[in-house]
Design an enzyme around this catalytic site. Sequence first.
Site, short mmCIF file in Angstrom:
data_model
loop_
_atom_site.label_atom_id
_atom_site.label_comp_id
_atom_site.label_asym_id
_atom_site.label_seq_id
_atom_site.Cartn_x
_atom_site.Cartn_y
_atom_site.Cartn_z
N GLU A 97 0.82 -1.22 0.00
CA GLU A 97 0.00 0.00 0.00
C GLU A 97 0.85 1.27 0.00
O GLU A 97 0.34 2.36 0.30
CB GLU A 97 -0.94 0.02 1.22
CG GLU A 97 -1.98 -1.08 1.22
CD GLU A 97 -3.03 -0.94 0.13
OE1 GLU A 97 -2.89 -0.05 -0.73
OE2 GLU A 97 -3.97 -1.73 0.13
N HIS A 115 -3.16 2.44 8.44
CA HIS A 115 -4.17 1.76 7.62
C HIS A 115 -4.44 0.40 8.24
O HIS A 115 -3.51 -0.35 8.51
CB HIS A 115 -3.67 1.61 6.19
CG HIS A 115 -4.48 0.63 5.36
ND1 HIS A 115 -5.85 0.68 5.31
CD2 HIS A 115 -4.11 -0.42 4.60
CE1 HIS A 115 -6.28 -0.29 4.51
NE2 HIS A 115 -5.24 -0.98 4.08
N HIS A 117 -7.44 -3.11 8.58
CA HIS A 117 -8.60 -3.84 8.06
C HIS A 117 -9.56 -4.15 9.21
O HIS A 117 -10.12 -5.25 9.28
CB HIS A 117 -8.15 -5.14 7.38
CG HIS A 117 -7.29 -4.94 6.18
ND1 HIS A 117 -6.68 -5.98 5.52
CD2 HIS A 117 -6.93 -3.82 5.51
CE1 HIS A 117 -5.96 -5.51 4.50
NE2 HIS A 117 -6.11 -4.20 4.47
N TYR A 136 -20.70 12.75 17.93
CA TYR A 136 -20.01 14.01 17.62
C TYR A 136 -18.52 13.85 17.38
O TYR A 136 -17.88 14.73 16.82
CB TYR A 136 -20.26 15.04 18.73
CG TYR A 136 -19.69 14.68 20.09
CD1 TYR A 136 -18.34 14.87 20.37
CD2 TYR A 136 -20.51 14.16 21.09
CE1 TYR A 136 -17.82 14.54 21.61
CE2 TYR A 136 -20.00 13.84 22.33
CZ TYR A 136 -18.64 14.03 22.59
OH TYR A 136 -18.13 13.70 23.81
N TYR A 232 -10.21 21.23 23.09
CA TYR A 232 -10.23 20.12 24.05
C TYR A 232 -8.81 19.65 24.40
O TYR A 232 -7.92 19.67 23.56
CB TYR A 232 -11.02 18.95 23.45
CG TYR A 232 -11.06 17.73 24.34
CD1 TYR A 232 -11.92 17.67 25.43
CD2 TYR A 232 -10.23 16.65 24.09
CE1 TYR A 232 -11.97 16.56 26.25
CE2 TYR A 232 -10.26 15.53 24.91
CZ TYR A 232 -11.13 15.48 25.98
OH TYR A 232 -11.16 14.38 26.78
#
Length: 257
Positions: A97, A115, A117, A136, A232
């Site tokens: 990838e 990345h 799966h 949210y 935050y």
Amino acid sequence: MDHGRDHERVIEEHAAPGAGPDTAQVAAAWEELVATARRTVADGLVVGTSGNVSVRVGDTVLVTPSGVHYDRLTPHDVTGVDLDGRPVLGSLVPTSELPMHLAVYGATDARAVVHTHAVHATAVSTLVTELPTVHYMAASLGGPVRVAPYAAYGTDELAANALRALADRTGCLLRNHGALTYGATLDQAYDRTAQLEWMCRLWLTASSVPGLTPSLLTADQMTEAGERLRGYGQRGTGDGSGEAGAGGAGVRPSTGR
């Protein structure tokens, strides 16, 4: 024994002549990358050698090698390429990838990419074109998470599809494939992956109740959440918490890798 210096010597041995940034930086980054990759397995986001992790150090991208179990990775397995994908560190073949990772670095200010799966993220990718806004915390990725159209793994087409889904976002789903997130650090990229998997699990759980439909947040509510999330967390800690609400840096027009 100075393990840090030992790691640096290994990096020097595996570097292409005249290539790569400071060996101490690379050694530390590789150690963190391996720890993050192992964490994806420990937390159930990856099975076997599926998924991949990368981190950018200067103009070098360190990336997990193809087909190697993360628990077997050592400093001798360091794998690095330049921003055009040319090998500069190690002898192992980079993840298949790699085009997708390089595309993200070329089009954003990402310093790390994760990345996976993961089961729930992959399941959602088969059902919708955008993850419904059941929580949210979608604002922490920049807004509703899109699903990139399917393309064969490791292809430029998949990389291009992912970039479109990432526009103004720091995470996306890949149709019938998995999830992709990026951040300013490996910790931030990983946290975004874990958060995305949790949101996918939440939606699947809520939507599976017979006769009931999950309530979704409106665009205005998502915007308000994003604004609140910007402030935050602790200031100056480098954990990226305060940055998450705005989705971090979105995809910008690429000027080439």
